[in-house]
Design a protein around this motif. Structure first.
Motif, PDB file in Angstrom:
ATOM      1  N   ARG A  31       0.818  -1.156  -0.235  1.00  8.86           N
ATOM      2  CA  ARG A  31      -0.092  -0.086   0.135  1.00  8.86           C
ATOM      3  C   ARG A  31       0.987   1.310  -0.116  1.00  8.86           C
ATOM      4  NH1 ARG A  31      -5.787  -0.356   3.106  1.00  8.86           N
ATOM      5  NH2 ARG A  31      -6.722  -2.120   1.699  1.00  8.86           N
ATOM      6  N   TYR A  33       0.581   5.694   0.098  1.00  9.03           N
ATOM      7  CA  TYR A  33      -0.358   6.768   0.275  1.00  9.03           C
ATOM      8  C   TYR A  33       0.399   8.040  -0.153  1.00  9.03           C
ATOM      9  CZ  TYR A  33      -2.012   2.967   3.469  1.00  9.03           C
ATOM     10  OH  TYR A  33      -2.231   1.931   4.050  1.00  9.03           O
ATOM     11  N   TYR A  35       0.239  12.366   0.777  1.00  9.01           N
ATOM     12  CA  TYR A  35      -0.382  13.194   1.597  1.00  9.01           C
ATOM     13  C   TYR A  35       0.265  14.599   1.058  1.00  9.01           C
ATOM     14  CZ  TYR A  35      -2.408   9.770   4.726  1.00  9.01           C
ATOM     15  OH  TYR A  35      -3.020   8.787   5.267  1.00  9.01           O
ATOM     16  N   GLN A  37       0.972  18.413   3.012  1.00  5.41           N
ATOM     17  CA  GLN A  37       1.131  18.989   4.322  1.00  5.41           C
ATOM     18  C   GLN A  37       1.371  20.537   3.925  1.00  5.41           C
ATOM     19  OE1 GLN A  37       4.242  17.643   7.144  1.00  5.41           O
ATOM     20  NE2 GLN A  37       3.019  18.406   8.753  1.00  5.41           N
ATOM     21  N   GLN A  41       0.043  22.868   9.724  1.00  2.00           N
ATOM     22  CA  GLN A  41      -1.251  21.940   9.606  1.00  2.00           C
ATOM     23  C   GLN A  41      -0.776  20.445   9.449  1.00  2.00           C
ATOM     24  OE1 GLN A  41      -4.523  23.055   9.443  1.00  2.00           O
ATOM     25  NE2 GLN A  41      -3.485  24.878   9.935  1.00  2.00           N
ATOM     26  N   GLY A  42      -1.648  19.657   9.850  1.00  2.00           N
ATOM     27  CA  GLY A  42      -1.328  18.070   9.710  1.00  2.00           C
ATOM     28  C   GLY A  42      -1.512  17.743   8.228  1.00  2.00           C
ATOM     29  N   PRO A  43      -1.005  16.570   7.960  1.00  2.00           N
ATOM     30  CA  PRO A  43      -0.917  15.961   6.629  1.00  2.00           C
ATOM     31  C   PRO A  43      -2.341  15.630   6.024  1.00  2.00           C
ATOM     32  CG  PRO A  43       0.790  15.034   7.830  1.00  2.00           C
ATOM     33  CD  PRO A  43      -0.072  15.849   8.771  1.00  2.00           C
ATOM     34  N   PHE A  45      -4.828  14.048   3.416  1.00  2.00           N
ATOM     35  CA  PHE A  45      -4.977  12.706   2.638  1.00  2.00           C
ATOM     36  C   PHE A  45      -5.235  13.249   1.070  1.00  2.00           C
ATOM     37  CE2 PHE A  45      -5.559   8.411   1.046  1.00  2.00           C
ATOM     38  CZ  PHE A  45      -6.740   8.774   0.030  1.00  2.00           C
ATOM     39  N   TYR A  48      -4.442   7.046  -2.391  1.00  2.00           N
ATOM     40  CA  TYR A  48      -3.741   5.830  -1.955  1.00  2.00           C
ATOM     41  C   TYR A  48      -3.890   4.558  -2.779  1.00  2.00           C
ATOM     42  CZ  TYR A  48      -7.095   2.575   0.917  1.00  2.00           C
ATOM     43  OH  TYR A  48      -7.979   1.881   1.128  1.00  2.00           O
ATOM     44  N   GLU A  56      -8.775   5.015  -3.510  1.00  2.00           N
ATOM     45  CA  GLU A  56      -9.299   6.180  -3.077  1.00  2.00           C
ATOM     46  C   GLU A  56      -8.582   7.315  -3.525  1.00  2.00           C
ATOM     47  OE1 GLU A  56     -10.653   5.518   1.083  1.00  2.00           O
ATOM     48  OE2 GLU A  56     -11.262   7.996   1.250  1.00  2.00           O
ATOM     49  N   LEU A  91       3.981  14.511   1.102  1.00  2.00           N
ATOM     50  CA  LEU A  91       4.627  13.325   1.761  1.00  2.00           C
ATOM     51  C   LEU A  91       3.883  11.916   1.178  1.00  2.00           C
ATOM     52  CD1 LEU A  91       3.852  14.427   5.428  1.00  2.00           C
ATOM     53  CD2 LEU A  91       6.105  14.024   4.302  1.00  2.00           C
ATOM     54  N   GLY A 102       1.841  -0.312  11.025  1.00  2.00           N
ATOM     55  CA  GLY A 102       1.222   0.713  10.251  1.00  2.00           C
ATOM     56  C   GLY A 102       1.870   1.458   9.147  1.00  2.00           C
ATOM     57  N   TYR A 103       1.992   2.633   9.074  1.00  2.00           N
ATOM     58  CA  TYR A 103       2.614   3.179   8.169  1.00  2.00           C
ATOM     59  C   TYR A 103       4.107   3.597   8.434  1.00  2.00           C
ATOM     60  CZ  TYR A 103      -1.770   5.587   6.376  1.00  2.00           C
ATOM     61  OH  TYR A 103      -3.000   5.806   5.736  1.00  2.00           O
ATOM     62  N   PHE A 105       6.481   6.911   6.870  1.00  4.79           N
ATOM     63  CA  PHE A 105       6.488   8.159   6.045  1.00  4.79           C
ATOM     64  C   PHE A 105       7.906   8.332   5.231  1.00  4.79           C
ATOM     65  CE2 PHE A 105       2.490  10.261   5.982  1.00  4.79           C
ATOM     66  CZ  PHE A 105       1.785   9.793   7.168  1.00  4.79           C
ATOM     67  N   GLY A 106       8.005   8.750   4.121  1.00  4.38           N
ATOM     68  CA  GLY A 106       9.147   9.538   3.497  1.00  4.38           C
ATOM     69  C   GLY A 106       9.384  10.680   3.962  1.00  4.38           C
TER      70      GLY A 106
ATOM     71  N   TYR B  32      -7.980   2.869  15.028  1.00  2.00           N
ATOM     72  CA  TYR B  32      -6.711   2.761  14.971  1.00  2.00           C
ATOM     73  C   TYR B  32      -6.316   4.300  15.075  1.00  2.00           C
ATOM     74  CZ  TYR B  32      -2.016   2.524  13.751  1.00  2.00           C
ATOM     75  OH  TYR B  32      -0.329   2.335  13.673  1.00  2.00           O
ATOM     76  N   PHE B  89       1.344  15.005  16.181  1.00  2.00           N
ATOM     77  CA  PHE B  89       0.095  14.833  15.476  1.00  2.00           C
ATOM     78  C   PHE B  89      -0.614  13.706  16.014  1.00  2.00           C
ATOM     79  CE2 PHE B  89       0.420  18.388  12.393  1.00  2.00           C
ATOM     80  CZ  PHE B  89       1.755  18.303  12.067  1.00  2.00           C
ATOM     81  N   TYR B 102      -4.745  -0.796   6.731  1.00  2.00           N
ATOM     82  CA  TYR B 102      -4.963   0.453   7.141  1.00  2.00           C
ATOM     83  C   TYR B 102      -5.525   1.249   5.943  1.00  2.00           C
ATOM     84  CZ  TYR B 102      -2.163  -0.952  10.854  1.00  2.00           C
ATOM     85  OH  TYR B 102      -1.477  -1.923  11.888  1.00  2.00           O
ATOM     86  N   GLY B 108      -5.150  15.112  13.060  1.00  2.00           N
ATOM     87  CA  GLY B 108      -5.476  16.324  13.669  1.00  2.00           C
ATOM     88  C   GLY B 108      -4.405  17.469  13.146  1.00  2.00           C
ATOM     89  N   GLN B 109      -4.531  18.838  13.762  1.00  2.00           N
ATOM     90  CA  GLN B 109      -3.933  19.904  13.405  1.00  2.00           C
ATOM     91  C   GLN B 109      -2.590  20.237  13.778  1.00  2.00           C
ATOM     92  OE1 GLN B 109      -6.891  19.665  14.809  1.00  2.00           O
ATOM     93  NE2 GLN B 109      -8.325  21.054  13.503  1.00  2.00           N
TER      94      GLN B 109
END
Lengths: 114, 117
Positions: A31, A33, A35, A37, A41-43, A45, A48, A56, A91, A102-103, A105-106, B32, B89, B102, B108-109
């Motif tokens: 998988r 994904y 994102y 950013q 702010q947060g990443p 989506f 993916y 999606e 990202l 889980g994930y 990230f690069g 999760y 985050f 997943y 969140g911000q």
């Protein structure tokens, strides 16, 4: 380092130009994904893939954005006719079905549109 | 879709104090909840996560609690150190029953944590 690799690390482009970013996930991860950013702010989506299938897409992914993962390995994200609002960190992350970790990230590609 | 709210946006503590960051989520199907630490110019790194079948998880100085009924979860850092200074985050997603698949993460911000020596 066998983590998620993204290229280029930085890209400065003029408004209206096309840009393409590349992501190489961890080799066994199926998988992938994308994102975006922006500062403070947060990443958010974007889209993916599972193997080569795009599962999606966010409504944030306008017609100017296209992502591919042709052989289920690396992925590209292309932005056509860039706008100043596209300036952000892009990202990439990957994960493996069946793995509880889980994930990963690069380090991202920072795009600046001038 | 899912919406994740995070508070506070900035947090300043003295070295050795505890820090608490809180998040709420909207989609009761989310199960999760990872927490990421991001240092300036670097990638988000997973520091701890919790799944909806447990209420608390601890890893050395870091703990996370989850209240499914209220749909909120919190990160607790004890005995803070200057190297804990970063942006944190929270995120939420729906994982499969085995916790091995997943979908997209909703973040969140972010909370800017500063630990003063």
């Amino acid at each position: 380092d066998t983590g998620v690799s993204q290229n280029p690390r930085h890209k400065i482009t003029k408004r209206g130009q096309n840009v393409t970013f590349r992501c190489d996930p961890i080799s066994e991860h199926n998988r992938l994904y994308w994102y975006r950013q922006t500062l403070g702010q947060g990443p958010e989506f974007l889209t993916y893939f599972q193997n080569e299938a795009q599962l999606e897409k966010s409504r944030l992914l306008s017609d100017r954005f296209s992502a591919e993962r042709p052989k289920g390995s690396f992925s590209t994200l292309e932005i056509q006719r860039t706008e100043q609002g596209d300036s952000a960190m892009y990202l990439c992350a990957s994960s493996l079905e069946g793995n509880r970790y889980g994930y990963t990230f690069g380090s991202g590609t920072r795009l600046t549109v001038v | 879709g899912e919406n994740v709210e995070q508070h506070p946006s900035t947090l300043s503590v003295q070295e050795g104090d505890s820090a608490v960051i809180k998040c709420t989520y909207s989609d009761s199907a989310s199960n999760y909840f990872p927490w990421y630490k991001q240092e300036l110019g670097k990638r988000p790194q997973l520091i701890i996560d919790i799944r909806s079948n447990v209420g608390e998880k601890k890893d050395q100085r870091i703990a996370v609690t989850l209240n499914k009924t209220a749909k909120h979860f919190s990160l607790h850092i004890t005995e803070t150190q200057p190297e804990d200074s970063a942006v944190y985050f929270c995120a939420a997603t729906i994982a499969n029953a085995g916790g091995t698949s997943y979908g997209k993460l909703t973040f969140g911000q972010g909370t800017i944590l500063t630990v003063h020596p």
